[in-house]
Design an enzyme around this catalytic site. Structure first.
Site, PDB file in Angstrom:
ATOM      1  CE  LYS A 172      -1.828   1.781   4.023  1.00  0.00           C
ATOM      2  NZ  LYS A 172      -1.620   3.231   4.122  1.00  0.00           N
ATOM      3  CG  ASN A 173       2.411   2.720   3.533  1.00  0.00           C
ATOM      4  OD1 ASN A 173       1.235   3.005   3.323  1.00  0.00           O
ATOM      5  ND2 ASN A 173       2.908   2.576   4.758  1.00  0.00           N
ATOM      6  NE  ARG A 186      -6.962   4.480   5.195  1.00  0.00           N
ATOM      7  CZ  ARG A 186      -5.967   4.956   5.935  1.00  0.00           C
ATOM      8  NH1 ARG A 186      -6.113   5.048   7.230  1.00  0.00           N
ATOM      9  NH2 ARG A 186      -4.855   5.354   5.389  1.00  0.00           N
ATOM     10  NE  ARG A 209       0.352  12.283   7.047  1.00  0.00           N
ATOM     11  CZ  ARG A 209       0.590  13.524   7.419  1.00  0.00           C
ATOM     12  NH1 ARG A 209      -0.402  14.305   7.762  1.00  0.00           N
ATOM     13  NH2 ARG A 209       1.818  13.998   7.437  1.00  0.00           N
ATOM     14  CG  LEU A 222       9.158  17.945   8.302  1.00  0.00           C
ATOM     15  CD1 LEU A 222       9.429  16.524   8.766  1.00  0.00           C
ATOM     16  CD2 LEU A 222      10.353  18.842   8.617  1.00  0.00           C
ATOM     17  CB  VAL A 233       7.330   6.999  14.342  1.00  0.00           C
ATOM     18  CG1 VAL A 233       6.989   7.634  12.996  1.00  0.00           C
ATOM     19  CG2 VAL A 233       8.621   6.197  14.239  1.00  0.00           C
ATOM     20  CB  CYS A 240      -4.777   6.488  10.523  1.00  0.00           C
ATOM     21  SG  CYS A 240      -5.213   4.903   9.832  1.00  0.00           S
ATOM     22  NE  ARG A 285       0.053  10.435  10.135  1.00  0.00           N
ATOM     23  CZ  ARG A 285      -0.347   9.359   9.456  1.00  0.00           C
ATOM     24  NH1 ARG A 285      -1.581   8.930   9.542  1.00  0.00           N
ATOM     25  NH2 ARG A 285       0.503   8.725   8.680  1.00  0.00           N
ATOM     26  N   PRO A 286       1.532  16.835  11.117  1.00  0.00           N
ATOM     27  CG  PRO A 286       3.220  17.994  12.247  1.00  0.00           C
ATOM     28  CD  PRO A 286       2.454  16.719  12.241  1.00  0.00           C
ATOM     29  CB  ILE A 287       1.784  18.892   5.737  1.00  0.00           C
ATOM     30  CG1 ILE A 287       0.901  20.082   6.096  1.00  0.00           C
ATOM     31  CG2 ILE A 287       0.967  17.636   5.585  1.00  0.00           C
ATOM     32  CD1 ILE A 287       0.030  20.531   4.973  1.00  0.00           C
ATOM     33  CG  ASP A 310       2.734   1.636   9.445  1.00  0.00           C
ATOM     34  OD1 ASP A 310       2.290   2.498  10.224  1.00  0.00           O
ATOM     35  OD2 ASP A 310       2.914   1.847   8.233  1.00  0.00           O
TER      36      ASP A 310
END
Ligand code: UD1
Length: 422
Positions: free
Chosen positions: A25-26, A400, A96, A129, A330, A120, A125-127, A308
């Protein structure tokens, strides 16, 4: 009336047999986003039929791409007609990873607008970066009304240092830099196997990316990217989940279609708690122990222990001998499954980013909810060794990331089924 599906698991004997792992998936999500960089057809093989993949297909179609997804998992994306640079909230809020279209759209159209991502609920979970990276490449960023707008006259390669090796930021920056002018050097980059897969995909389209899989990635911008065919790497987290299924039930499972290197951190922990692990070509055999030993786990960016897999190991530690300590470094709030496991009799104390899990010989089935994707997997695993029946709700989270997990587990002998509740 709203009909919802649940997964019902009953205590099952040792799971035995062979299971084939699907494409990752990732890996596939960033690769699908990267097809937006190409004005020709990209063919992606071994694409898992997951809810998140269908969301990304909808997103690509909304942007104008032609998409065909065949029964045998081959995805064809024709990017020639992509003519929109804005990703709508209805799709981005579902996942996301939708935010990964920002880099490719910015590189292709020099402007893009994407809603703030969903996905999730595992902590903030900032963005930041991602955005810092785009700014370094020359984009002007404007965050307003829940959307991010990025505009650039041109993107120009730069030296970029990530404060944290974020997987998504590394991917987004690599994709944007692939069509930038000059060379980008990305330092403290994420080293996950999925980054390597994305870089291989981009290179097969004509990109010039070196160092993926290390913490310094060099991207020489090229003028254009062309058609390619690429097979997605196997899903190391789905593999890890089945490896834990063997461990927790004292079973014997051949986990097929994996890359051994990718499951090393999980295999090492399973050996430590008493499993017998044997490697075969493209696969791993896990034989669970009679009695599971306790351990210490600390999640870390790759090649450390994957966040995960943390929830699945918490389920495993719940029935181990003795007390285990799990530290999540993490994500800041990724212990929601502890409350649900506690409903089944697990003894877990959370203090900040640490969970102390006192192993108990018996768990009892209960009605629980999958609070996120991997939490759902953990509850299924716990259900396999709990007395009576475990009914898991909110299974759309599980869908998912796992293709028909109930079918795969029942083929290994698990007493598990999906039901529709009214
Ligand atoms: C990806 C995976 C997810 C996995 C995670 C970590 C996909 C689609 N998802 O998510 O399954 O759990 O990697 O291995 O590949 N962060 C910031 N600022 C940013 C970006 C991230 O502070 O701009 C923080 C996050 O809040 C989090 C940490 O960095 O605490 C890791 O996030 P990141 O590596 O970006 O994960 P994702 O790419 O979202």
């Amino acid at each position: 009336m709203n009909k919802q599906h649940c997964i019902v698991v009953r205590k099952s004997g040792p799971l035995e047999g062979r299971v084939r792992i699907d494409g990752a998936k990732n890996s596939v999500l960033p690769i699908m986003a990267a097809t937006l960089l190409c004005e020709q057809e990209c063919i992606i093989e071994d694409v898992p039929k997951l809810r998140d993949v269908y969301v990304m297909i909808d997103l690509l179609k909304t942007l104008g791409a032609g998409v065909e997804f065949s029964e045998d998992g081959v995805l064809r994306v024709d990017g020639s007609k992509v003519d929109k640079w804005s990703a709508p909230y209805e799709l981005v809020r579902k996942m996301r990873a939708s935010f990964l279209v920002l880099g490719p759209l910015l590189a292709r159209f020099k402007r893009t607008m994407v809603s703030m991502p969903g996905g999730c609920a595992i902590g903030t979970r900032p963005i930041d970066l991602h955005l810092k990276g785009f700014e370094a490449l020359g984009a002007k960023i404007n965050v307003e009304h829940g959307s991010v707008e990025a505009v650039a006259n041109e993107l120009v390669g730069e030296r970029i240092y990530l404060d944290f090796p974020s997987v998504g930021a590394t991917e987004n920056i690599i994709m944007a830099a692939s069509l930038a002018k000059g060379t980008t050097v990305l330092e403290n980059a994420a080293e996950e196997p999925e980054i390597v897969d994305l870089a291989n995909f981009l290179n097969s389209m004509g990109a010039d990316i070196k160092g993926a899989g290390t913490n310094t990635i060099t991207i020489k911008g090229v003028e254009r990217l062309g058609a390619t065919t690429h097979r997605v790497i196997p899903d190391r987290i789905e593999a890890g989940t089945f490896m834990v299924a063997a461990a927790i039930t004292g079973g014997d499972i051949m986990v097929d279609n994996i890359m051994l290197e990718h499951v090393k951190p999980v295999a090492a922990k399973l050996r430590e708690i008493g499993c017998t692990i044997t490697e075969f070509e493209n696969g791993i055999r896990v034989q669970g122990p009679d009695s599971i030993s306790n351990t210490t786990i600390k999640t870390l960016p790759h090649p450390g222990f994957p966040t995960d897999m943390q929830a699945q190991f918490m389920a495993l530690m719940s029935v181990a001998n003795g007390t285990s300590v799990i530290t999540e470094t993490v994500f800041e709030n990724r212990f929601m499954h502890a409350t649900e496991l506690a409903r089944m009799g697990a003894e877990i104390k959370i203090e900040g980013r640490t969970a102390v899990v006192r192993g108990t010989p018996k768990l009892a089935g209960a009605k629980v909810d999958a609070t996120d994707l991997r939490a759902g997997a953990a509850l299924i695993l716990a259900g396999l060794v709990s007395e009576g029946e475990t009914v898991i709700g909110q299974i759309h989270h599980i869908e998912r990331g796992y293709v028909h997990i109930e079918n795969k587990l029942s083929q290994l002998g698990a007493d598990i089924r999906r039901i529709q509740q009214i």
